[in-house]
Design an enzyme around this catalytic site. Structure first.
Site, PDB file in Angstrom:
ATOM      1  N   ARG A   1      13.035 -89.232  19.277  1.00 42.27           N
ATOM      2  CA  ARG A   1      13.098 -87.782  19.556  1.00 42.27           C
ATOM      3  C   ARG A   1      11.754 -87.293  20.084  1.00 42.27           C
ATOM      4  O   ARG A   1      11.693 -86.445  20.970  1.00 42.27           O
ATOM      5  CB  ARG A   1      13.482 -87.014  18.282  1.00 42.27           C
ATOM      6  CG  ARG A   1      14.958 -87.194  17.917  1.00 42.27           C
ATOM      7  CD  ARG A   1      15.239 -86.771  16.486  1.00 42.27           C
ATOM      8  NE  ARG A   1      15.099 -85.350  16.238  1.00 42.27           N
ATOM      9  CZ  ARG A   1      15.005 -84.810  15.027  1.00 42.27           C
ATOM     10  NH1 ARG A   1      15.011 -85.583  13.951  1.00 42.27           N
ATOM     11  NH2 ARG A   1      14.902 -83.512  14.882  1.00 42.27           N
TER      12      ARG A   1
ATOM     13  N   ARG B   1      19.449 -85.674   7.487  1.00 42.12           N
ATOM     14  CA  ARG B   1      20.059 -85.685   8.818  1.00 42.12           C
ATOM     15  C   ARG B   1      19.983 -87.095   9.385  1.00 42.12           C
ATOM     16  O   ARG B   1      18.957 -87.761   9.227  1.00 42.12           O
ATOM     17  CB  ARG B   1      19.309 -84.708   9.735  1.00 42.12           C
ATOM     18  CG  ARG B   1      19.927 -83.338   9.755  1.00 42.12           C
ATOM     19  CD  ARG B   1      19.103 -82.310  10.466  1.00 42.12           C
ATOM     20  NE  ARG B   1      18.704 -82.640  11.827  1.00 42.12           N
ATOM     21  CZ  ARG B   1      18.071 -81.793  12.645  1.00 42.12           C
ATOM     22  NH1 ARG B   1      17.802 -80.564  12.227  1.00 42.12           N
ATOM     23  NH2 ARG B   1      17.718 -82.148  13.855  1.00 42.12           N
TER      24      ARG B   1
ATOM     25  N   ARG C   1      12.601 -84.118   4.704  1.00 42.01           N
ATOM     26  CA  ARG C   1      13.608 -83.052   4.831  1.00 42.01           C
ATOM     27  C   ARG C   1      14.968 -83.505   4.288  1.00 42.01           C
ATOM     28  O   ARG C   1      15.470 -84.557   4.639  1.00 42.01           O
ATOM     29  CB  ARG C   1      13.765 -82.648   6.302  1.00 42.01           C
ATOM     30  CG  ARG C   1      14.898 -81.667   6.517  1.00 42.01           C
ATOM     31  CD  ARG C   1      14.830 -80.946   7.829  1.00 42.01           C
ATOM     32  NE  ARG C   1      15.029 -81.806   8.980  1.00 42.01           N
ATOM     33  CZ  ARG C   1      15.023 -81.362  10.233  1.00 42.01           C
ATOM     34  NH1 ARG C   1      14.806 -80.072  10.471  1.00 42.01           N
ATOM     35  NH2 ARG C   1      15.209 -82.175  11.233  1.00 42.01           N
TER      36      ARG C   1
ATOM     37  N   LYS D   1      10.661 -74.552  14.443  1.00 45.01           N
ATOM     38  CA  LYS D   1      11.401 -73.572  15.256  1.00 45.01           C
ATOM     39  C   LYS D   1      12.491 -72.888  14.427  1.00 45.01           C
ATOM     40  O   LYS D   1      12.615 -71.664  14.427  1.00 45.01           O
ATOM     41  CB  LYS D   1      12.058 -74.264  16.466  1.00 45.01           C
ATOM     42  CG  LYS D   1      11.092 -75.000  17.369  1.00 45.01           C
ATOM     43  CD  LYS D   1      11.793 -75.649  18.545  1.00 45.01           C
ATOM     44  CE  LYS D   1      12.739 -76.788  18.188  1.00 45.01           C
ATOM     45  NZ  LYS D   1      12.116 -77.974  17.599  1.00 45.01           N
TER      46      LYS D   1
ATOM     47  N   ARG E   1      15.903 -77.281  26.983  1.00 43.30           N
ATOM     48  CA  ARG E   1      15.169 -78.507  26.650  1.00 43.30           C
ATOM     49  C   ARG E   1      14.873 -79.343  27.882  1.00 43.30           C
ATOM     50  O   ARG E   1      14.290 -80.424  27.755  1.00 43.30           O
ATOM     51  CB  ARG E   1      16.026 -79.352  25.704  1.00 43.30           C
ATOM     52  CG  ARG E   1      15.726 -79.135  24.247  1.00 43.30           C
ATOM     53  CD  ARG E   1      16.713 -79.984  23.476  1.00 43.30           C
ATOM     54  NE  ARG E   1      16.134 -80.524  22.295  1.00 43.30           N
ATOM     55  CZ  ARG E   1      16.311 -80.003  21.088  1.00 43.30           C
ATOM     56  NH1 ARG E   1      17.022 -78.916  20.933  1.00 43.30           N
ATOM     57  NH2 ARG E   1      15.778 -80.577  20.033  1.00 43.30           N
TER      58      ARG E   1
HETATM   59  P1  AP5 Z   1      12.396 -76.905  11.054  1.00 41.82           P
HETATM   60  O1  AP5 Z   1      12.177 -75.448  10.976  1.00 41.82           O
HETATM   61  O2  AP5 Z   1      13.785 -77.426  10.810  1.00 41.82           O
HETATM   62  O3  AP5 Z   1      11.870 -77.452  12.456  1.00 41.82           O
HETATM   63  P2  AP5 Z   1      12.612 -77.525  13.842  1.00 41.82           P
HETATM   64  O4  AP5 Z   1      11.555 -77.440  14.889  1.00 41.82           O
HETATM   65  O5  AP5 Z   1      13.734 -76.541  13.913  1.00 41.82           O
HETATM   66  O6  AP5 Z   1      13.151 -79.029  13.721  1.00 41.82           O
HETATM   67  P3  AP5 Z   1      14.500 -79.708  14.158  1.00 41.82           P
HETATM   68  O7  AP5 Z   1      14.397 -81.112  13.652  1.00 41.82           O
HETATM   69  O8  AP5 Z   1      15.706 -78.943  13.754  1.00 41.82           O
HETATM   70  O9  AP5 Z   1      14.343 -79.610  15.725  1.00 41.82           O
HETATM   71  P4  AP5 Z   1      14.891 -80.439  16.857  1.00 41.82           P
HETATM   72  O10 AP5 Z   1      14.494 -79.632  18.019  1.00 41.82           O
HETATM   73  O11 AP5 Z   1      14.496 -81.858  16.932  1.00 41.82           O
HETATM   74  O12 AP5 Z   1      16.449 -80.532  16.495  1.00 41.82           O
HETATM   75  P5  AP5 Z   1      17.711 -79.659  16.915  1.00 41.82           P
HETATM   76  O13 AP5 Z   1      18.472 -79.409  15.680  1.00 41.82           O
HETATM   77  O14 AP5 Z   1      17.346 -78.537  17.791  1.00 41.82           O
HETATM   78  O15 AP5 Z   1      11.357 -77.613  10.074  1.00 41.82           O
HETATM   79  C1  AP5 Z   1      11.373 -79.013   9.870  1.00 41.82           C
HETATM   80  C2  AP5 Z   1      10.931 -79.314   8.432  1.00 41.82           C
HETATM   81  O16 AP5 Z   1       9.573 -78.926   8.259  1.00 41.82           O
HETATM   82  C3  AP5 Z   1      11.731 -78.543   7.363  1.00 41.82           C
HETATM   83  O17 AP5 Z   1      11.867 -79.337   6.229  1.00 41.82           O
HETATM   84  C4  AP5 Z   1      10.836 -77.316   7.087  1.00 41.82           C
HETATM   85  O18 AP5 Z   1      11.028 -76.786   5.796  1.00 41.82           O
HETATM   86  C5  AP5 Z   1       9.446 -77.902   7.257  1.00 41.82           C
HETATM   87  N1  AP5 Z   1       8.490 -76.918   7.794  1.00 41.82           N
HETATM   88  C6  AP5 Z   1       8.735 -75.919   8.677  1.00 41.82           C
HETATM   89  N2  AP5 Z   1       7.593 -75.237   8.952  1.00 41.82           N
HETATM   90  C7  AP5 Z   1       6.609 -75.847   8.224  1.00 41.82           C
HETATM   91  C8  AP5 Z   1       5.207 -75.604   8.102  1.00 41.82           C
HETATM   92  N3  AP5 Z   1       4.591 -74.616   8.774  1.00 41.82           N
HETATM   93  N4  AP5 Z   1       4.499 -76.426   7.275  1.00 41.82           N
HETATM   94  C9  AP5 Z   1       5.106 -77.436   6.594  1.00 41.82           C
HETATM   95  N5  AP5 Z   1       6.444 -77.702   6.674  1.00 41.82           N
HETATM   96  C10 AP5 Z   1       7.188 -76.923   7.490  1.00 41.82           C
HETATM   97  O19 AP5 Z   1      18.496 -80.715  17.848  1.00 41.82           O
HETATM   98  C11 AP5 Z   1      19.085 -81.871  17.310  1.00 41.82           C
HETATM   99  C12 AP5 Z   1      19.723 -82.670  18.442  1.00 41.82           C
HETATM  100  O20 AP5 Z   1      20.748 -81.894  19.093  1.00 41.82           O
HETATM  101  C13 AP5 Z   1      18.797 -83.090  19.597  1.00 41.82           C
HETATM  102  O21 AP5 Z   1      18.075 -84.271  19.309  1.00 41.82           O
HETATM  103  C14 AP5 Z   1      19.808 -83.280  20.732  1.00 41.82           C
HETATM  104  O22 AP5 Z   1      20.497 -84.496  20.595  1.00 41.82           O
HETATM  105  C15 AP5 Z   1      20.794 -82.150  20.494  1.00 41.82           C
HETATM  106  N6  AP5 Z   1      20.439 -80.913  21.222  1.00 41.82           N
HETATM  107  C16 AP5 Z   1      20.130 -79.700  20.665  1.00 41.82           C
HETATM  108  N7  AP5 Z   1      19.856 -78.806  21.628  1.00 41.82           N
HETATM  109  C17 AP5 Z   1      19.985 -79.455  22.811  1.00 41.82           C
HETATM  110  C18 AP5 Z   1      19.796 -79.069  24.170  1.00 41.82           C
HETATM  111  N8  AP5 Z   1      19.415 -77.816  24.505  1.00 41.82           N
HETATM  112  N9  AP5 Z   1      19.996 -80.001  25.131  1.00 41.82           N
HETATM  113  C19 AP5 Z   1      20.395 -81.260  24.825  1.00 41.82           C
HETATM  114  N10 AP5 Z   1      20.582 -81.691  23.557  1.00 41.82           N
HETATM  115  C20 AP5 Z   1      20.374 -80.798  22.555  1.00 41.82           C
END
Ligand code: AP5
Length: 213
Positions: free
Chosen positions: A171, A160, A127, A13, A88
């Site tokens: 997660r 992270r 990562r 994402k 979410r």
């Molecule tokens: P990346 O692009 O970072 O993927 P992502 O989907 O953004 O992953 P995240 O781990 O950031 O998502 P998440 O939803 O769990 O965490 P968030 O930060 O939102 O890519 C991941 C890796 O893969 C990278 O190394 C990239 O280079 C690689 N990659 C990308 N595309 C690729 C491809 N096509 N092929 C191969 N490799 C690839 O949330 C963190 C925490 O915050 C949550 O757990 C929660 O506690 C809190 N939080 C955030 N938002 C909310 C909400 N709305 N409500 C409640 N809690 C929340």
């Protein structure tokens, strides 16, 4: 255009939202990045959120809804936005709809990046990021020139805290229980677009552009 990006942890994402924002000038709002910045700055929000994030649980809805409401009401998203990581939960999705209606705006579509659990585990175990400049690295796609050090400033790379294997499993479970139901919510509104997130990043981006254009 106003978009929501959905998908399990590590589904790409953030990667795709960055690229689309650069290409189109849309605002990219990542709730995960905002919460991590709050934790780093030691704000009240950060102190409340930190425990939930470290365990891989969701931060309470009311806090997230207040953050997004402030952004929408301020008008800074008026030129089009990509919400990465929000909503979410069903209550968050319903609040988003209400907040947009109150501002005479509308969500155009929710893009779901589909990726298997095995691929998520593989990606998140590889990562790394620079704690100084935030540059991201991953094994094996984007390696630093010197192992464990940032190419830009030489700082020691970090992982992270929620990318530890047991937290990643949690997660994934939290995603299936609390976030997957909003796929149906948007499907019923005929707003869900599904993209194969397991393709290489350039191909995912091409699929994304085909849908949004
Ligand atoms: P990346 O692009 O970072 O993927 P992502 O989907 O953004 O992953 P995240 O781990 O950031 O998502 P998440 O939803 O769990 O965490 P968030 O930060 O939102 O890519 C991941 C890796 O893969 C990278 O190394 C990239 O280079 C690689 N990659 C990308 N595309 C690729 C491809 N096509 N092929 C191969 N490799 C690839 O949330 C963190 C925490 O915050 C949550 O757990 C929660 O506690 C809190 N939080 C955030 N938002 C909310 C909400 N709305 N409500 C409640 N809690 C929340």
């Amino acid at each position: 255009m106003n978009l929501v990006f959905l998908g399990p942890p590590g589904s790409g994402k953030g990667t795709q939202a960055d690229r689309l924002a650069q290409r189109t000038g849309m605002s990219h709002l990542s709730t995960g990045d905002m919460l991590r910045a709050a934790v780093k700055a030691g704000t009240e929000l950060g102190k409340t959120a930190e425990g939930f994030m470290t365990r891989g649980e969701l931060v309470p809805d009311d806090l997230l809804i207040a953050i997004i409401k402030e952004k929408i009401d301020s008008g800074e998203l008026n030129t089009g936005f990509i919400l990465d990581g929000f909503p979410r939960t069903i209550p968050q999705a319903k609040s988003l709809r209400r907040m947009l209606e109150e501002n005479d705006a509308n969500l155009d579509c929710a893009i779901l990046f589909e990726v298997s659990d095995e691929e998520v585990v593989k990606r998140l175990s590889g990562r790394w990021y620079c704690p100084v400049c935030n540059e991201g690295y991953n094994y094996p796609m984007k390696l630093p020139r010197e192992e464990g050090r940032c190419d830009k400033d030489g700082a020691d790379l970090k992982r992270r805290s929620d990318d530890q294997p047991e937290v990643v499993q949690n997660r994934l479970e939290v995603y299936k229980k609390q976030t997957q139901p909003i796929e149906d919510y948007y499907r019923e509104e005929s707003k869900l677009v599904v993209i194969d997130g397991e393709q290489p990043p350039d191909q995912v981006f091409t699929s994304l552009l085909e849908h949004v254009s």
